[in-house]
Scaffold this motif. Structure first.
Motif, PDB file in Angstrom:
ATOM      1  N   LYS A   1      21.993  56.735  40.239  1.00  0.00           N
ATOM      2  CA  LYS A   1      23.394  56.655  39.819  1.00  0.00           C
ATOM      3  C   LYS A   1      23.856  55.198  39.910  1.00  0.00           C
ATOM      4  O   LYS A   1      23.501  54.487  40.847  1.00  0.00           O
ATOM      5  N   TYR A   2      24.631  54.774  38.932  1.00  0.00           N
ATOM      6  CA  TYR A   2      25.189  53.423  38.974  1.00  0.00           C
ATOM      7  C   TYR A   2      26.713  53.497  39.054  1.00  0.00           C
ATOM      8  O   TYR A   2      27.326  54.535  38.753  1.00  0.00           O
ATOM      9  N   TYR A   3      27.337  52.399  39.444  1.00  0.00           N
ATOM     10  CA  TYR A   3      28.798  52.344  39.560  1.00  0.00           C
ATOM     11  C   TYR A   3      29.250  50.891  39.540  1.00  0.00           C
ATOM     12  O   TYR A   3      28.456  49.976  39.827  1.00  0.00           O
ATOM     13  N   LEU A   4      30.523  50.693  39.223  1.00  0.00           N
ATOM     14  CA  LEU A   4      31.118  49.364  39.272  1.00  0.00           C
ATOM     15  C   LEU A   4      31.449  49.055  40.732  1.00  0.00           C
ATOM     16  O   LEU A   4      32.355  49.661  41.312  1.00  0.00           O
ATOM     17  N   SER A   5      30.711  48.137  41.321  1.00  0.00           N
ATOM     18  CA  SER A   5      30.835  47.872  42.752  1.00  0.00           C
ATOM     19  C   SER A   5      31.672  46.635  43.071  1.00  0.00           C
ATOM     20  O   SER A   5      32.135  46.476  44.204  1.00  0.00           O
ATOM     21  N   GLU A   6      31.868  45.753  42.089  1.00  0.00           N
ATOM     22  CA  GLU A   6      32.571  44.498  42.374  1.00  0.00           C
ATOM     23  C   GLU A   6      33.290  43.991  41.132  1.00  0.00           C
ATOM     24  O   GLU A   6      32.768  44.088  40.018  1.00  0.00           O
ATOM     25  N   VAL A   7      34.480  43.457  41.350  1.00  0.00           N
ATOM     26  CA  VAL A   7      35.236  42.772  40.297  1.00  0.00           C
ATOM     27  C   VAL A   7      35.761  41.470  40.866  1.00  0.00           C
ATOM     28  O   VAL A   7      36.274  41.431  41.994  1.00  0.00           O
ATOM     29  N   ALA A   8      35.612  40.396  40.106  1.00  0.00           N
ATOM     30  CA  ALA A   8      36.111  39.081  40.517  1.00  0.00           C
ATOM     31  C   ALA A   8      36.963  38.503  39.394  1.00  0.00           C
ATOM     32  O   ALA A   8      36.624  38.622  38.216  1.00  0.00           O
ATOM     33  N   LEU A   9      38.079  37.908  39.776  1.00  0.00           N
ATOM     34  CA  LEU A   9      38.988  37.296  38.811  1.00  0.00           C
ATOM     35  C   LEU A   9      39.365  35.899  39.281  1.00  0.00           C
ATOM     36  O   LEU A   9      39.703  35.689  40.445  1.00  0.00           O
TER      37      LEU A   9
ATOM     38  N   SER B   1      42.686  33.592  42.566  1.00  0.00           N
ATOM     39  CA  SER B   1      41.274  33.928  42.742  1.00  0.00           C
ATOM     40  C   SER B   1      41.181  35.194  43.590  1.00  0.00           C
ATOM     41  O   SER B   1      41.685  35.234  44.717  1.00  0.00           O
ATOM     42  N   VAL B   2      40.581  36.246  43.016  1.00  0.00           N
ATOM     43  CA  VAL B   2      40.494  37.546  43.682  1.00  0.00           C
ATOM     44  C   VAL B   2      39.067  38.073  43.549  1.00  0.00           C
ATOM     45  O   VAL B   2      38.446  37.942  42.492  1.00  0.00           O
ATOM     46  N   ARG B   3      38.568  38.677  44.613  1.00  0.00           N
ATOM     47  CA  ARG B   3      37.248  39.302  44.566  1.00  0.00           C
ATOM     48  C   ARG B   3      37.239  40.522  45.487  1.00  0.00           C
ATOM     49  O   ARG B   3      37.711  40.448  46.624  1.00  0.00           O
ATOM     50  N   ASN B   4      36.724  41.636  44.977  1.00  0.00           N
ATOM     51  CA  ASN B   4      36.564  42.835  45.792  1.00  0.00           C
ATOM     52  C   ASN B   4      35.145  43.349  45.594  1.00  0.00           C
ATOM     53  O   ASN B   4      34.752  43.697  44.473  1.00  0.00           O
ATOM     54  N   THR B   5      34.378  43.399  46.691  1.00  0.00           N
ATOM     55  CA  THR B   5      32.960  43.775  46.614  1.00  0.00           C
ATOM     56  C   THR B   5      32.701  45.210  47.080  1.00  0.00           C
ATOM     57  O   THR B   5      31.551  45.600  47.225  1.00  0.00           O
ATOM     58  N   SER B   6      33.758  45.986  47.303  1.00  0.00           N
ATOM     59  CA  SER B   6      33.573  47.348  47.833  1.00  0.00           C
ATOM     60  C   SER B   6      34.240  48.394  46.941  1.00  0.00           C
ATOM     61  O   SER B   6      34.878  49.336  47.420  1.00  0.00           O
ATOM     62  N   LEU B   7      34.090  48.236  45.646  1.00  0.00           N
ATOM     63  CA  LEU B   7      34.671  49.180  44.694  1.00  0.00           C
ATOM     64  C   LEU B   7      33.701  50.322  44.387  1.00  0.00           C
ATOM     65  O   LEU B   7      32.503  50.239  44.676  1.00  0.00           O
TER      66      LEU B   7
ATOM     67  N   CYS C   1      35.044  56.912  28.756  1.00  0.00           N
ATOM     68  CA  CYS C   1      36.374  57.450  29.058  1.00  0.00           C
ATOM     69  C   CYS C   1      37.345  56.967  27.996  1.00  0.00           C
ATOM     70  O   CYS C   1      37.546  55.757  27.832  1.00  0.00           O
ATOM     71  N   ARG C   2      37.931  57.896  27.258  1.00  0.00           N
ATOM     72  CA  ARG C   2      38.866  57.532  26.192  1.00  0.00           C
ATOM     73  C   ARG C   2      40.255  57.238  26.744  1.00  0.00           C
ATOM     74  O   ARG C   2      40.998  56.448  26.185  1.00  0.00           O
ATOM     75  N   ASP C   3      40.633  57.904  27.833  1.00  0.00           N
ATOM     76  CA  ASP C   3      41.960  57.721  28.404  1.00  0.00           C
ATOM     77  C   ASP C   3      42.077  56.385  29.131  1.00  0.00           C
ATOM     78  O   ASP C   3      41.084  55.792  29.543  1.00  0.00           O
ATOM     79  N   LYS C   4      43.312  55.965  29.298  1.00  0.00           N
ATOM     80  CA  LYS C   4      43.591  54.759  30.082  1.00  0.00           C
ATOM     81  C   LYS C   4      43.249  55.009  31.547  1.00  0.00           C
ATOM     82  O   LYS C   4      43.577  56.043  32.103  1.00  0.00           O
ATOM     83  N   GLN C   5      42.578  54.041  32.165  1.00  0.00           N
ATOM     84  CA  GLN C   5      42.296  54.078  33.589  1.00  0.00           C
ATOM     85  C   GLN C   5      42.824  52.801  34.239  1.00  0.00           C
ATOM     86  O   GLN C   5      42.755  51.724  33.643  1.00  0.00           O
ATOM     87  N   THR C   6      43.322  52.942  35.452  1.00  0.00           N
ATOM     88  CA  THR C   6      43.768  51.776  36.215  1.00  0.00           C
ATOM     89  C   THR C   6      42.829  51.573  37.395  1.00  0.00           C
ATOM     90  O   THR C   6      42.650  52.475  38.219  1.00  0.00           O
ATOM     91  N   LEU C   7      42.222  50.388  37.448  1.00  0.00           N
ATOM     92  CA  LEU C   7      41.308  50.033  38.530  1.00  0.00           C
ATOM     93  C   LEU C   7      42.041  49.079  39.471  1.00  0.00           C
ATOM     94  O   LEU C   7      42.403  47.977  39.082  1.00  0.00           O
ATOM     95  N   PHE C   8      42.256  49.518  40.696  1.00  0.00           N
ATOM     96  CA  PHE C   8      42.947  48.695  41.686  1.00  0.00           C
ATOM     97  C   PHE C   8      41.921  47.830  42.408  1.00  0.00           C
ATOM     98  O   PHE C   8      40.986  48.333  43.036  1.00  0.00           O
ATOM     99  N   VAL C   9      42.122  46.515  42.332  1.00  0.00           N
ATOM    100  CA  VAL C   9      41.181  45.561  42.912  1.00  0.00           C
ATOM    101  C   VAL C   9      41.744  44.965  44.193  1.00  0.00           C
ATOM    102  O   VAL C   9      41.045  44.849  45.207  1.00  0.00           O
ATOM    103  N   SER C  10      43.005  44.550  44.173  1.00  0.00           N
ATOM    104  CA  SER C  10      43.673  44.012  45.364  1.00  0.00           C
ATOM    105  C   SER C  10      45.163  44.256  45.213  1.00  0.00           C
ATOM    106  O   SER C  10      45.625  44.778  44.191  1.00  0.00           O
ATOM    107  N   LYS C  11      45.935  43.855  46.221  1.00  0.00           N
ATOM    108  CA  LYS C  11      47.388  44.062  46.155  1.00  0.00           C
ATOM    109  C   LYS C  11      48.025  43.215  45.059  1.00  0.00           C
ATOM    110  O   LYS C  11      49.119  43.534  44.584  1.00  0.00           O
TER     111      LYS C  11
END
Length: 253
Positions: free
Chosen positions: A135-143, A155-161, A174-184
């Motif tokens: 199984k794979y998953y999105l584990s990190e997002v950096a901006l 500068s934001v980075r979350n490595t535990s998604l 996924c056709r619907d809109k999704q919101t991915l929360f990365v940081s506050k």
């Protein structure tokens, strides 16, 4: 005496009439003060849904190792120069003004989006493959972002998604809109997403695994259709039973 009383009353009436006329004229000629017009700032208008971009990351032998079709909308809080306070800006990633790159490994893959317009943005998606469960998953997002109105770059980075879960050899859709929360201070809306970071055959997506939101959307019309069918069946049975009873009430002469 009577004549003098009548004249007195007549003089009083004339005097009152003149006073009322003067007062009325004063109100008619003096315009009431008008309030100064107020101006209100135009409400902030968020952009419409982002355009979907198609991104490819090539691995060994120049073959695709990651495919992504996705519309991305950023929600970023930052200190504004023009407003001298913290604001939240909603910005769409424009595919026509974006360069993509990335890399692939046995159990990790990344996609990097770099905008070329005035709102300089560097957005990275990192995917992880669990080789035990396949199984794979999105584990990190950096901006990292340096926009014209920012007092300081963000500068934001979350490595535990844990987003966009899929199975090896299949694409996540996924056709619907999704919101991915990365940081506050940073979240991301994604639209019309289909992504596959592992197990590609050729340059095409594998069979799609639908997200829960899409499955729920499909379930609602099924439930409504079943309820309508049940209602029609109940009405039909009631009609047949009533008709049978009405025939039973007749007697042969």
């Amino acid at each position: 005496m009577k004549k003098n009383g009548v004249q007195s009353r007549w003089s009083l009436a004339v005097t009152l009439h003149l006073l009322l006329a003067i007062v009325h004229q004063g109100f008619a000629t003096v315009a009431p003060p008008t309030a100064a017009p107020t101006t209100t700032a135009a409400p902030h208008k968020d952009p419409s849904n982002p355009e979907k971009g198609n991104y490819v990351v090539n691995g060994k032998n120049d073959t695709a190792c990651l495919l992504a079709a996705i519309g991305v909308q950023l929600n970023v809080s930052f200190s504004s120069v023009s407003q001298n306070q913290t604001v939240q800006e909603v910005v769409n990633i424009q595919p026509s003004a974006t360069n993509s790159s990335g890399s692939c490994d046995t159990d990790s893959a990344s996609l990097r989006l770099m905008t070329t317009d005035v709102q300089k943005t560097n957005l990275t998606f990192n995917f992880t493959l669990n080789t035990t469960s396949n199984k794979y998953y999105l584990s990190e997002v950096a901006l990292s972002a340096a926009w014209p109105d920012m007092k300081d770059p963000v500068s934001v980075r979350n490595t535990s998604l844990d987003y966009l879960r899929g199975s090896l050899g299949y694409s996540y859709m996924c056709r619907d809109k999704q919101t991915l929360f990365v940081s506050k201070d940073f979240s991301m809306n994604i639209f019309q997403v289909q992504v596959q970071p592992f197990g590609l055959t050729g340059n095409q997506f594998g069979a799609a695994e639908e997200c829960q939101l899409d499955e729920d959307d499909m379930l609602i019309p099924i439930i409504v259709g079943a309820a309508l069918a049940g209602l029609v069946l109940i009405v039909l049975l009631a009609y047949l039973i009533g008709r049978k009873r009405s025939h039973a009430g007749y007697q042969t002469i």
